[in-house]
Design a protein around this motif. Structure first.
Motif, PDB file in Angstrom:
ATOM      1  N   UNK A  51       0.573  -1.103   0.024  1.00  0.00           N
ATOM      2  CA  UNK A  51       0.025  -0.202   0.011  1.00  0.00           C
ATOM      3  C   UNK A  51       0.803   1.307  -0.086  1.00  0.00           C
ATOM      4  N   UNK A  52       1.997   1.187  -0.170  1.00  0.00           N
ATOM      5  CA  UNK A  52       2.911   2.312  -0.302  1.00  0.00           C
ATOM      6  C   UNK A  52       3.188   2.861  -1.760  1.00  0.00           C
ATOM      7  N   UNK A  53       3.506   3.964  -1.992  1.00  0.00           N
ATOM      8  CA  UNK A  53       3.890   4.697  -3.017  1.00  0.00           C
ATOM      9  C   UNK A  53       5.262   4.757  -3.448  1.00  0.00           C
ATOM     10  N   UNK A  54       5.786   4.829  -4.659  1.00  0.00           N
ATOM     11  CA  UNK A  54       7.198   4.671  -4.891  1.00  0.00           C
ATOM     12  C   UNK A  54       7.627   5.696  -5.718  1.00  0.00           C
ATOM     13  N   UNK A  55       8.853   6.330  -5.503  1.00  0.00           N
ATOM     14  CA  UNK A  55       9.568   7.139  -6.384  1.00  0.00           C
ATOM     15  C   UNK A  55      11.024   6.263  -6.696  1.00  0.00           C
ATOM     16  N   UNK A  56      11.400   6.515  -7.898  1.00  0.00           N
ATOM     17  CA  UNK A  56      12.544   5.713  -8.587  1.00  0.00           C
ATOM     18  C   UNK A  56      13.141   6.719  -9.572  1.00  0.00           C
ATOM     19  N   UNK A  57      14.674   6.531  -9.386  1.00  0.00           N
ATOM     20  CA  UNK A  57      15.267   7.189 -10.730  1.00  0.00           C
ATOM     21  C   UNK A  57      16.034   6.317 -11.670  1.00  0.00           C
ATOM     22  N   UNK A  58      15.294   4.770 -11.537  1.00  0.00           N
ATOM     23  CA  UNK A  58      16.127   3.870 -12.026  1.00  0.00           C
ATOM     24  C   UNK A  58      15.486   3.526 -13.652  1.00  0.00           C
ATOM     25  N   UNK A  59      16.264   4.182 -14.510  1.00  0.00           N
ATOM     26  CA  UNK A  59      16.005   4.065 -15.940  1.00  0.00           C
ATOM     27  C   UNK A  59      15.854   2.776 -16.390  1.00  0.00           C
ATOM     28  N   UNK A  60      17.097   1.964 -16.191  1.00  0.00           N
ATOM     29  CA  UNK A  60      17.151   0.663 -16.616  1.00  0.00           C
ATOM     30  C   UNK A  60      15.831  -0.367 -16.241  1.00  0.00           C
ATOM     31  N   UNK A  61      15.786  -0.218 -14.881  1.00  0.00           N
ATOM     32  CA  UNK A  61      14.481  -0.970 -14.451  1.00  0.00           C
ATOM     33  C   UNK A  61      13.019  -0.707 -15.136  1.00  0.00           C
ATOM     34  N   UNK A  62      12.833   0.898 -15.184  1.00  0.00           N
ATOM     35  CA  UNK A  62      11.763   1.301 -16.044  1.00  0.00           C
ATOM     36  C   UNK A  62      11.831   0.789 -17.560  1.00  0.00           C
ATOM     37  N   UNK A  63      13.004   0.870 -17.982  1.00  0.00           N
ATOM     38  CA  UNK A  63      13.095   0.459 -19.665  1.00  0.00           C
ATOM     39  C   UNK A  63      12.806  -1.358 -19.787  1.00  0.00           C
ATOM     40  N   UNK A  64      13.237  -1.819 -18.658  1.00  0.00           N
ATOM     41  CA  UNK A  64      13.135  -3.394 -19.076  1.00  0.00           C
ATOM     42  C   UNK A  64      11.886  -3.999 -18.232  1.00  0.00           C
ATOM     43  N   UNK A  65      11.400  -3.274 -17.107  1.00  0.00           N
ATOM     44  CA  UNK A  65      10.285  -3.972 -16.427  1.00  0.00           C
ATOM     45  C   UNK A  65       9.149  -2.786 -16.098  1.00  0.00           C
ATOM     46  N   UNK A  66       8.979  -1.620 -16.569  1.00  0.00           N
ATOM     47  CA  UNK A  66       8.252  -0.466 -16.530  1.00  0.00           C
ATOM     48  C   UNK A  66       6.922  -0.942 -16.668  1.00  0.00           C
ATOM     49  N   UNK A  92      15.026   7.002 -23.944  1.00  0.00           N
ATOM     50  CA  UNK A  92      14.306   7.214 -24.968  1.00  0.00           C
ATOM     51  C   UNK A  92      12.998   6.322 -25.027  1.00  0.00           C
ATOM     52  N   UNK A  93      13.129   4.956 -24.551  1.00  0.00           N
ATOM     53  CA  UNK A  93      12.140   4.068 -24.416  1.00  0.00           C
ATOM     54  C   UNK A  93      11.153   4.508 -23.446  1.00  0.00           C
ATOM     55  N   UNK A  94      11.551   5.381 -22.273  1.00  0.00           N
ATOM     56  CA  UNK A  94      10.683   5.718 -21.309  1.00  0.00           C
ATOM     57  C   UNK A  94       9.920   7.100 -21.882  1.00  0.00           C
ATOM     58  N   UNK A  95      10.914   7.955 -22.435  1.00  0.00           N
ATOM     59  CA  UNK A  95      10.099   9.089 -22.969  1.00  0.00           C
ATOM     60  C   UNK A  95       9.324   9.085 -23.944  1.00  0.00           C
ATOM     61  N   UNK A  96       9.829   8.082 -24.885  1.00  0.00           N
ATOM     62  CA  UNK A  96       8.978   7.704 -26.114  1.00  0.00           C
ATOM     63  C   UNK A  96       7.628   7.033 -25.817  1.00  0.00           C
ATOM     64  N   UNK A  97       7.437   6.235 -24.828  1.00  0.00           N
ATOM     65  CA  UNK A  97       6.187   5.774 -24.531  1.00  0.00           C
ATOM     66  C   UNK A  97       5.097   6.864 -23.972  1.00  0.00           C
ATOM     67  N   UNK A  98       5.943   7.819 -23.324  1.00  0.00           N
ATOM     68  CA  UNK A  98       4.897   8.696 -22.825  1.00  0.00           C
ATOM     69  C   UNK A  98       4.497   9.838 -23.728  1.00  0.00           C
TER      70      UNK A  98
END
Length: 442
Positions: free
Chosen positions: A97-112, A206-212
């Motif tokens: 039930x917690x919220x998350x903040x991350x700077x992990x671009x590799x993790x988001x690119x692979x598992x976002x 680019x994968x993250x920003x492109x999705x947005x």
């Protein structure tokens, strides 16, 4: 609301930046939120190495579970990097039930995609502004500032390490290895620079920003990637003679029902605004059908710029907690049910302009043989420089082309490199000039 309690996993460079921003700007943060942010706990395996930003001993722990299992901590900040255990920590935090903040671009690119689905399922939110372009509010611009636009182009420098290296090669004539060593000595490059110099870090972003921007799932595995290891000072010199600067660019375009998603060394005109971006700075050119062209510029990494972006995400989530809402703005800008699986254009189908450097023997007829093969594949030459001096036993012939298809270019160069008059593989760099730096969406 009396306060929002935050748990930080990762007491490294960015973690120190977050703590400093929370401490030094506490009054500003409280004035904007109406309540304070409380750093309740900091977890890191190494608690002994001196940090530029200290933490009270009673708040430190080596066990991240003390943060995940604390019912009083509402926001978990993940700053350890890598895929695991970061992924597992985030999934569990959301389940609790917690919220998350991350700077992990590799993790988001692979598992976002998985993480955002998990957050929605459990009624949580994930802030990730710091994952792309550090302190530059690129993702917030795509998510909110440009929400009324059809964004058709992302075009920019998203890796400060690569830009620093290319800047030094351009301005001082350094070889790649020497520029890299200097970047490492100054702290701009890691001991293992693979992610930066091979373009992978830029592709993650680019994968993250492109999705947005384009309303698609994150598809890192379909981003075309080339790095800068093979860049030669000779090519930087020739580019300058033609009026170009060399940059490692992220290029995302929505055109004719397809997406171009590519990262590679690119020549841009010296008059282009991105050509003046030097050193470890980032800059991103965006084009929307309503706003037109805009550019965001600043430090894309570092303790304080990245810490600033993390704290901004914490504040956004804290406002939602105070208001009793979650994900008022979808994390990837588009509602999940409205995302589209837009096809990615294969690199072989991409059309652009090219720089070629051939290493040929110094004899009559060489230029005509090379140009003949290019002509057979519908590649038109725009300009040529042929130097009389030899470089490693061959004479460099440099050509710029008009627009051509990548498939035809590859076919031509395979044939040219087999000629007995050519010594070594042809060097190729793609060109993006001011007239094709964005393409209107259909």
């Amino acid at each position: 609301m009396e306060s929002v309690r935050v748990g930080l996993i990762g007491w490294g460079t960015v973690g120190c930046g977050v703590i400093r921003v929370l401490e030094e700007n506490a009054s500003v943060i409280r004035a904007r939120l109406g309540f304070p942010l409380e750093l309740a706990r900091v977890a890191d395996l190494d608690l002994e190495t001196p940090r530029p930003v200290p933490v009270a001993r009673e708040k430190l722990t080596q066990n991240a579970r003390e943060i995940l299992e604390d019912p009083g901590i509402q926001i978990v900040v993940e700053l350890i990097g890598g895929l695991e255990p970061a992924r597992s920590f985030i999934l569990e935090a959301l389940e609790r039930g917690k919220h998350v903040v991350t700077a992990n671009k590799a993790l988001l690119a692979h598992h976002g995609n998985e993480l955002f689905e998990h957050a929605e399922r459990h009624g949580g939110s994930i802030g990730f502004e710091a994952s792309v372009a550090g302190g530059i509010p690129l993702l917030k611009s795509l998510r909110e500032g440009l929400a009324g636009n059809k964004v058709d182009t992302i075009f920019g420098i998203l890796n400060g390490t690569g830009n620093y290296i290319l800047t030094r090669m351009t301005e001082e004539g350094l070889a790649f290895a020497d520029a890299l060593r200097e970047a490492q000595e100054k702290g701009y490059a890691e001991a293992d620079p693979t992610l930066d110099v091979d373009g992978i870090d830029t592709a993650h972003k680019l994968a993250i920003a492109g999705a947005m921007a384009f309303g698609t799932p994150i598809r890192f595995d379909q981003v075309y990637v080339e790095g800068i290891r093979q860049i030669d000072p000779l090519d930087v010199q020739f580019a300058t003679e033609f009026g170009y600067q060399l940059k490692l660019l992220a290029i995302g375009r929505h055109v004719n029902g397809q997406l171009e998603m590519r990262v590679h060394p690119t020549l841009i005109p010296s008059s282009h605004v991105l050509a003046s971006v030097r050193g470890a700075y980032n800059a991103v050119h965006l084009h929307g059908n309503a706003v037109g062209s805009i550019m965001l510029y600043g430090l894309g990494a570092g303790m304080m710029p990245t810490g600033s972006a993390v704290v901004a995400d914490i504040m956004d989530i804290a406002r939602d907690l105070a208001s009793g809402v979650v994900n008022r703005v979808p994390p990837l800008s588009f509602l999940p049910e409205n995302t589209q699986d837009i096809p990615i254009r294969p690199m072989e189908d991409v059309t652009t302009k090219y720089y070629f450097r051939f290493s040929a023997v110094d004899r009559p007829g060489v230029l005509s043989k090379i140009s003949g093969i290019l002509g057979e594949n519908a590649i038109s030459i725009a300009a040529v420089i042929q130097k009389g001096r030899e470089v490693e036993g061959a004479v460099p012939i440099v050509m710029l082309t008009h627009e051509a298809q990548e498939r035809a270019v590859r076919k031509s160069l395979e044939a040219i490199d087999r000629l007995d008059i050519v010594r070594g593989p042809t060097r190729i760099i793609r060109i993006e000039d001011s007239e094709n730096s964005h393409v209107e969406r259909e």
